[in-house]
Design an enzyme around this catalytic site. Structure first.
Site, short mmCIF file in Angstrom:
data_model
loop_
_atom_site.label_atom_id
_atom_site.label_comp_id
_atom_site.label_asym_id
_atom_site.label_seq_id
_atom_site.Cartn_x
_atom_site.Cartn_y
_atom_site.Cartn_z
N ALA A 1 -30.71 63.96 28.58
CA ALA A 1 -31.35 65.17 28.06
C ALA A 1 -31.78 65.02 26.61
CB ALA A 1 -30.39 66.35 28.21
N HIS B 1 -19.81 66.69 36.03
CA HIS B 1 -20.25 65.38 35.55
C HIS B 1 -19.45 64.25 36.19
CE1 HIS B 1 -22.27 67.71 32.41
NE2 HIS B 1 -22.92 66.60 32.06
N ASP C 1 -15.48 68.62 33.41
CA ASP C 1 -15.89 69.87 34.05
C ASP C 1 -15.88 69.76 35.57
OD1 ASP C 1 -18.06 68.19 34.34
OD2 ASP C 1 -19.55 69.60 33.56
N ASP D 1 -19.10 68.38 25.60
CA ASP D 1 -20.55 68.13 25.58
C ASP D 1 -21.28 69.45 25.83
OD1 ASP D 1 -22.88 66.67 25.26
OD2 ASP D 1 -22.93 65.94 27.33
N ASN E 1 -21.42 58.84 32.18
CA ASN E 1 -22.65 59.61 32.06
C ASN E 1 -23.55 59.03 30.98
OD1 ASN E 1 -20.36 62.11 32.62
ND2 ASN E 1 -22.04 61.82 34.03
N HIS F 1 -25.28 56.32 26.06
CA HIS F 1 -26.69 56.33 26.46
C HIS F 1 -27.23 54.91 26.38
CE1 HIS F 1 -27.25 60.64 26.99
NE2 HIS F 1 -26.43 60.80 25.97
N GLY G 1 -26.04 68.25 29.23
CA GLY G 1 -24.84 68.78 28.61
C GLY G 1 -24.06 69.60 29.63
N HIS H 1 -19.02 59.96 26.44
CA HIS H 1 -18.93 60.46 27.82
C HIS H 1 -19.10 59.34 28.85
CE1 HIS H 1 -23.29 60.71 27.33
NE2 HIS H 1 -23.26 61.87 26.72
N LEU I 1 -28.68 66.47 34.61
CA LEU I 1 -27.66 67.20 33.87
C LEU I 1 -27.99 67.17 32.37
CD1 LEU I 1 -24.40 66.02 35.66
CD2 LEU I 1 -25.38 68.32 35.71
#
Length: 383
Positions: A132, A243, A240, A266, A211, A187, A302, A208, A300
């Site tokens: 994102a 994710h 959560d 996040d 992800n 990332h 965040g 994260h 997704l």
């Protein structure tokens, strides 16, 4: 005095525990008969340290990617209602001059103690795994640009996420580490041969895990395998249960162990707010049933997670022990940020940052620096 609770001390849970508070600090912790004084009986509720979130973009309808201090305060208060007493303000990738303006606003709030520091998630990340983040804002790291951002922070920048396989990536990791900034790998589309030099250069966090990175493969471990298996790396998990599947959370946290696992939110601006259309940086995000996705492709974007939900999900969803959750939401993040000598644990002399959780692990009361937080446990759409 908080009495009659199950107090999560650093090494065990104290039944019939008590915690004394004076002048914003913990004046004593124990079990059995408490010292004399005014008391709040929590009737068997669980008492844990205030949560510390090292990766959060906003909440309460407000974003940290703003030039308005009031909006930052709104986001901070939204998370305090859910027990987060210390947090980093995370910024998504943007043009360097815009980031510098955002950093300047946040820097003042760091100096005031509202947030513990700034986390730059980008712009030095992979276009192949940007998630994102606006791909037009991404850059390869160079010494001058990194230095420009650090100077804008004047010591307030505590963590920077980057993809080490980019040209200049390893040099940037070393530059950050030598500047006292946490270099986080995230990332990234890198392979093992590109990631190991970054760890050697001083990277210490996996942004994260799973992800925004090349997935684990049995013939190519990629970032997931390398970062999860390296004892020098602390892993962030977005707990959560959207994710990451509960089994994946359990496997990762069990393998990394208490000393290397940190839960994060996040969270973006829709956290503790209604479903609808929001923005994350420059990108539009739709939120349905508490799940945030990019409006244009459904990826997704965040989360709408709060740290109380992350704590609960680790215990009830991923089936880990309460002390594992305390470690991952308070103690280990405090160590990571270098503030474990004053917060993150229920110890005498530490800041009175405390969360009281009911039998369902939902917050009943929150203390921050010895002051009660209002509107605790406001309804949230998080998973």
């Amino acid at each position: 005095m908080i009495t009659g609770g199950r107090v999560a001390a650093p090494d065990r849970v104290l039944d019939d525990g008590w915690l004394a508070v004076s002048d914003g600090r913990i004046a004593g912790v124990g079990s059995g008969t408490p010292p004399e004084g005014p008391a709040v009986d929590v009737a068997g509720a669980l008492v844990v340290p205030g949560f510390i979130d090292t990766h959060c973009h906003g909440g309460g309808g407000a974003s940290f990617s703003t030039l308005t201090p009031d909006e930052v305060h709104t986001a901070v208060q939204a998370h305090r209602r859910h027990g987060t007493t210390t947090m980093l303000a995370s910024l998504v990738s943007d043009h360097v001059d815009i980031l510098r303006e955002q950093i300047a606003v946040l820097r003042e709030l760091v100096e005031q103690g509202d947030v513990a520091g700034i986390h730059l998630e980008g712009p030095f990340i992979s276009k192949a795994r940007c998630g994102a983040h606006d791909p037009m804002a991404l850059l390869e790291p160079d010494t001058g640009t990194v230095d420009k951002l650090l100077r804008a922070g004047q010591g307030a920048i505590r963590m920077v996420t980057l993809a080490p396989e980019l040209h200049g990536g390893i040099k940037a990791v070393r530059q950050l580490a030598e500047s006292g900034v946490i270099a986080a790998i995230g990332h990234t589309d890198g392979v093992e041969e590109q990631l190991l030099p970054a760890i050697e250069a001083g990277a210490t966090v996996a942004t994260h895990l799973f992800n925004g990175m090349r997935p684990l493969h049995h013939r190519e471990p990629g970032p997931v395998g390398v970062l999860l298996d390296d004892e020098r790396i602390t892993i962030e998990l977005i707990c959560d249960l959207v994710h990451l599947h509960p089994t994946v959370v359990h496997l990762a946290a069990s393998h990394a162990g208490r000393d290397r696992t940190v839960l994060i939110t996040d969270a973006m601006s829709a956290t503790d707010a209604a479903d609808g259309r929001y923005t994350l940086g420059r990108l539009e995000v739709d939120v349905h049933d508490g799940v945030a996705t990019l409006a244009d492709n459904g990826s997704l974007a965040g989360s709408t997670l709060t740290m109380d939900n992350a704590f609960r999900n680790l215990v009830l969803g991923a089936k880990l022990h309460i002390l594992d959750a305390v470690r991952a939401t308070s103690e280990r993040p405090a160590e990571l940020l270098g503030i474990a000598n004053r917060t993150g644990s229920l110890r005498t002399g530490f800041a009175a940052d405390v969360v009281v959780l009911d039998d369902d692990l939902r917050p009943l009361k929150v203390l921050r620096r010895g002051e009660w937080v209002a509107e605790v446990g406001r309804a949230t759409l998080s998973t």
